[in-house]
Design a protein around this motif. Sequence first.
Motif, PDB file in Angstrom:
ATOM      1  N   GLY A  96       0.792  -1.225   0.000  1.00  0.00           N
ATOM      2  CA  GLY A  96       0.000   0.000   0.000  1.00  0.00           C
ATOM      3  C   GLY A  96       0.820   1.268   0.000  1.00  0.00           C
ATOM      4  N   LEU A  97       2.138   1.144  -0.142  1.00  0.00           N
ATOM      5  CA  LEU A  97       3.029   2.299  -0.097  1.00  0.00           C
ATOM      6  C   LEU A  97       2.723   3.289  -1.215  1.00  0.00           C
ATOM      7  N   ILE A  98       2.655   4.571  -0.861  1.00  0.00           N
ATOM      8  CA  ILE A  98       2.577   5.652  -1.840  1.00  0.00           C
ATOM      9  C   ILE A  98       4.002   6.043  -2.220  1.00  0.00           C
ATOM     10  N   VAL A  99       4.282   6.094  -3.508  1.00  0.00           N
ATOM     11  CA  VAL A  99       5.615   6.475  -3.987  1.00  0.00           C
ATOM     12  C   VAL A  99       5.519   7.828  -4.680  1.00  0.00           C
ATOM     13  N   VAL A 100       6.437   8.716  -4.339  1.00  0.00           N
ATOM     14  CA  VAL A 100       6.487  10.036  -4.964  1.00  0.00           C
ATOM     15  C   VAL A 100       7.841  10.195  -5.638  1.00  0.00           C
ATOM     16  N   ASP A 101       7.920   9.829  -6.921  1.00  0.00           N
ATOM     17  CA  ASP A 101       9.137  10.082  -7.691  1.00  0.00           C
ATOM     18  C   ASP A 101       9.003  11.483  -8.252  1.00  0.00           C
ATOM     19  N   ARG A 102       9.394  12.436  -7.458  1.00  0.00           N
ATOM     20  CA  ARG A 102       9.026  13.826  -7.680  1.00  0.00           C
ATOM     21  C   ARG A 102       9.444  14.351  -9.054  1.00  0.00           C
ATOM     22  N   SER A 103       8.494  14.970  -9.730  1.00  0.00           N
ATOM     23  CA  SER A 103       8.650  15.657 -11.018  1.00  0.00           C
ATOM     24  C   SER A 103       8.897  14.716 -12.190  1.00  0.00           C
ATOM     25  N   VAL A 104       8.779  13.399 -11.960  1.00  0.00           N
ATOM     26  CA  VAL A 104       8.932  12.435 -13.046  1.00  0.00           C
ATOM     27  C   VAL A 104       7.553  11.820 -13.308  1.00  0.00           C
ATOM     28  N   PRO A 105       6.779  12.394 -14.218  1.00  0.00           N
ATOM     29  CA  PRO A 105       5.406  11.932 -14.435  1.00  0.00           C
ATOM     30  C   PRO A 105       5.365  10.458 -14.822  1.00  0.00           C
ATOM     31  N   GLY A 106       4.345   9.786 -14.323  1.00  0.00           N
ATOM     32  CA  GLY A 106       4.198   8.381 -14.669  1.00  0.00           C
ATOM     33  C   GLY A 106       3.792   7.546 -13.482  1.00  0.00           C
ATOM     34  N   GLU A 107       4.082   6.282 -13.582  1.00  0.00           N
ATOM     35  CA  GLU A 107       3.607   5.285 -12.625  1.00  0.00           C
ATOM     36  C   GLU A 107       4.111   5.510 -11.205  1.00  0.00           C
ATOM     37  N   TYR A 108       5.246   6.174 -11.052  1.00  0.00           N
ATOM     38  CA  TYR A 108       5.855   6.272  -9.726  1.00  0.00           C
ATOM     39  C   TYR A 108       5.767   7.681  -9.137  1.00  0.00           C
ATOM     40  N   GLU A 109       4.970   8.531  -9.736  1.00  0.00           N
ATOM     41  CA  GLU A 109       4.669   9.830  -9.132  1.00  0.00           C
ATOM     42  C   GLU A 109       3.196   9.791  -8.728  1.00  0.00           C
ATOM     43  N   ASN A 110       2.930   9.206  -7.567  1.00  0.00           N
ATOM     44  CA  ASN A 110       1.553   8.963  -7.147  1.00  0.00           C
ATOM     45  C   ASN A 110       0.810  10.232  -6.769  1.00  0.00           C
ATOM     46  N   TYR A 111       1.530  11.279  -6.421  1.00  0.00           N
ATOM     47  CA  TYR A 111       0.916  12.609  -6.310  1.00  0.00           C
ATOM     48  C   TYR A 111       1.974  13.657  -6.629  1.00  0.00           C
ATOM     49  N   THR A 112       1.532  14.821  -7.075  1.00  0.00           N
ATOM     50  CA  THR A 112       2.451  15.876  -7.479  1.00  0.00           C
ATOM     51  C   THR A 112       2.719  16.818  -6.310  1.00  0.00           C
ATOM     52  N   THR A 113       3.804  17.589  -6.438  1.00  0.00           N
ATOM     53  CA  THR A 113       4.309  18.342  -5.292  1.00  0.00           C
ATOM     54  C   THR A 113       4.684  19.782  -5.665  1.00  0.00           C
ATOM     55  N   PRO A 114       3.703  20.636  -5.958  1.00  0.00           N
ATOM     56  CA  PRO A 114       4.040  22.040  -6.222  1.00  0.00           C
ATOM     57  C   PRO A 114       4.776  22.651  -5.034  1.00  0.00           C
ATOM     58  N   GLU A 115       5.762  23.492  -5.334  1.00  0.00           N
ATOM     59  CA  GLU A 115       6.659  24.003  -4.297  1.00  0.00           C
ATOM     60  C   GLU A 115       6.407  25.472  -4.013  1.00  0.00           C
ATOM     61  N   GLN A 116       6.242  25.779  -2.728  1.00  0.00           N
ATOM     62  CA  GLN A 116       6.088  27.144  -2.218  1.00  0.00           C
ATOM     63  C   GLN A 116       4.883  27.881  -2.818  1.00  0.00           C
ATOM     64  N   GLN A 117       3.866  27.140  -3.218  1.00  0.00           N
ATOM     65  CA  GLN A 117       2.669  27.786  -3.748  1.00  0.00           C
ATOM     66  C   GLN A 117       1.488  26.825  -3.704  1.00  0.00           C
ATOM     67  N   VAL A 118       0.298  27.415  -3.616  1.00  0.00           N
ATOM     68  CA  VAL A 118      -0.938  26.658  -3.802  1.00  0.00           C
ATOM     69  C   VAL A 118      -1.337  26.859  -5.253  1.00  0.00           C
ATOM     70  N   PRO A 119      -1.596  25.794  -5.999  1.00  0.00           N
ATOM     71  CA  PRO A 119      -1.950  25.949  -7.420  1.00  0.00           C
ATOM     72  C   PRO A 119      -3.114  26.917  -7.615  1.00  0.00           C
ATOM     73  N   GLU A 120      -3.001  27.763  -8.627  1.00  0.00           N
ATOM     74  CA  GLU A 120      -4.044  28.752  -8.888  1.00  0.00           C
ATOM     75  C   GLU A 120      -5.266  28.140  -9.552  1.00  0.00           C
ATOM     76  N   HIS A 121      -5.079  27.025 -10.213  1.00  0.00           N
ATOM     77  CA  HIS A 121      -6.183  26.397 -10.937  1.00  0.00           C
ATOM     78  C   HIS A 121      -6.384  24.971 -10.435  1.00  0.00           C
ATOM     79  N   PRO A 122      -7.594  24.461 -10.542  1.00  0.00           N
ATOM     80  CA  PRO A 122      -7.877  23.095 -10.084  1.00  0.00           C
ATOM     81  C   PRO A 122      -6.977  22.074 -10.767  1.00  0.00           C
ATOM     82  N   MET A 123      -6.578  21.065  -9.996  1.00  0.00           N
ATOM     83  CA  MET A 123      -5.754  19.983 -10.515  1.00  0.00           C
ATOM     84  C   MET A 123      -6.543  18.683 -10.421  1.00  0.00           C
ATOM     85  N   ASP A 124      -6.441  17.872 -11.462  1.00  0.00           N
ATOM     86  CA  ASP A 124      -7.196  16.626 -11.505  1.00  0.00           C
ATOM     87  C   ASP A 124      -6.567  15.540 -10.642  1.00  0.00           C
TER      88      ASP A 124
END
Length: 419
Positions: free
Chosen positions: A220-248
């Motif tokens: 059940g481990l969540i893997v965050v391969d940061r900034s590398v889109p695909g199977e191993y970036e289970n969630y994205t990590t915007p830095e020092q900001q809250v996204p201005e637009h909705p993210m899916d």
Amino acid sequence: MGVVESWSICPEDEGWTQRRGPYADSYNNYVQHYTDLQKTFNPVRFDPSKWAAAAKDAGMKYVVFTTKHHDGFCMFDTKQTDYKITSAACPFSSNPRSNVAKQVFDTFRQQGFMIGAYFSKPDWHSNDYWWSYFPPKDRNVDYDPARYPQRWQAFKDYTYKQIEELMTGYGRMDVLWLDGGWVRPLSTVNPSIDWQRGIRYDQDVDMPKIAAMARSKQPGLIVVDRSVPGEYENYTTPEQQVPEHPMDDPWETCMTMGNSWSYVPNDHYKSTTQLVQLLGEDRIPRRKLPAQYRALPEGDFSDTAYLRLKEIGAWIKTNGEGIYGSHPIRPYSSESVYLTQSKDSSAVYAFFLSSGREVVLPAEITIDRFTPAAGSKLTMLGSNQKFKWKMDGKKMVILVPKALQGKTVGEHAVAFKIG
């Protein structure tokens, strides 16, 4: 030292890589003194139970601890290198709490937190990443792995074994948070992104193998391969900001409480109002880490950090039901109002943000392009006062009772429950 961890030894001319102090004029001399910090690092005030108590009171649910940053210094008892806090070279190694990562993970887990291990894929201390035969040129590996496959394989093995240690010797893990997105297959590089244009070599560490191993040890481990889109970036990590637009996709804001990612003397901290309103402005509340807390050289948080946590906790105790488990609802925001919806969609929460610390209510609060369900009741969290509402075209108008108009009703933000 008051410099950003790791980056001051990176030979790039960026604002966050600037060297400071008496050794700044010589790169090699500076790196040596930076490395020698291991010999004086002694965080004698380290007390993870104090951290966990403050975080729990603030309403936090999970912790991600830095086990190793890009400089390669390990905050856990790895068997792969002596560049670690448990090495005899480090004064803190004689302390019974010297395996800091294990202490943090065990203590927070006992308090009901989910546990995440931050781990840097690049390692600037490793001679198999920054090979001493060549001078480092930037953040990337300083040799061509295709020309020296045995050396690169040694680095891959080193990385795999360290992650395996974390996945097998440190209890239940929920998140493996991998940083250093330039360590990636060359085929995944996006040349339209400025920092990725400097990636010249294929730096594939075999994420399928790493992830498979990690998940076999931690189901059940969540893997965050940061900034590398695909199977191993289970969630994205915007830095020092809250996204201005909705993210899916699920996401997590990586944001510091102060201006720096590491300890800086007399750093400027965000106000509690700013931190609370980051939660209120959370347009897609899938995951949120409102602020990163970093310890002083002695191993404890600053008094200001503890104060912020206490004040956030006081606010979340009243308004948390509009934050935890909430999900998106259009129109997301309208002027000073931000909307969330409960997990079961039975209620909508309208967060009214103040311009200062105190929340003063006007006679009416308008939410454009939002129509509540017929017969919806309206309350303000933490108050027994009854509120009424009406529709004005496509606008919902919250009618504030005269007794509350122009009055202070809370701090930072208040939440109206509609449903």
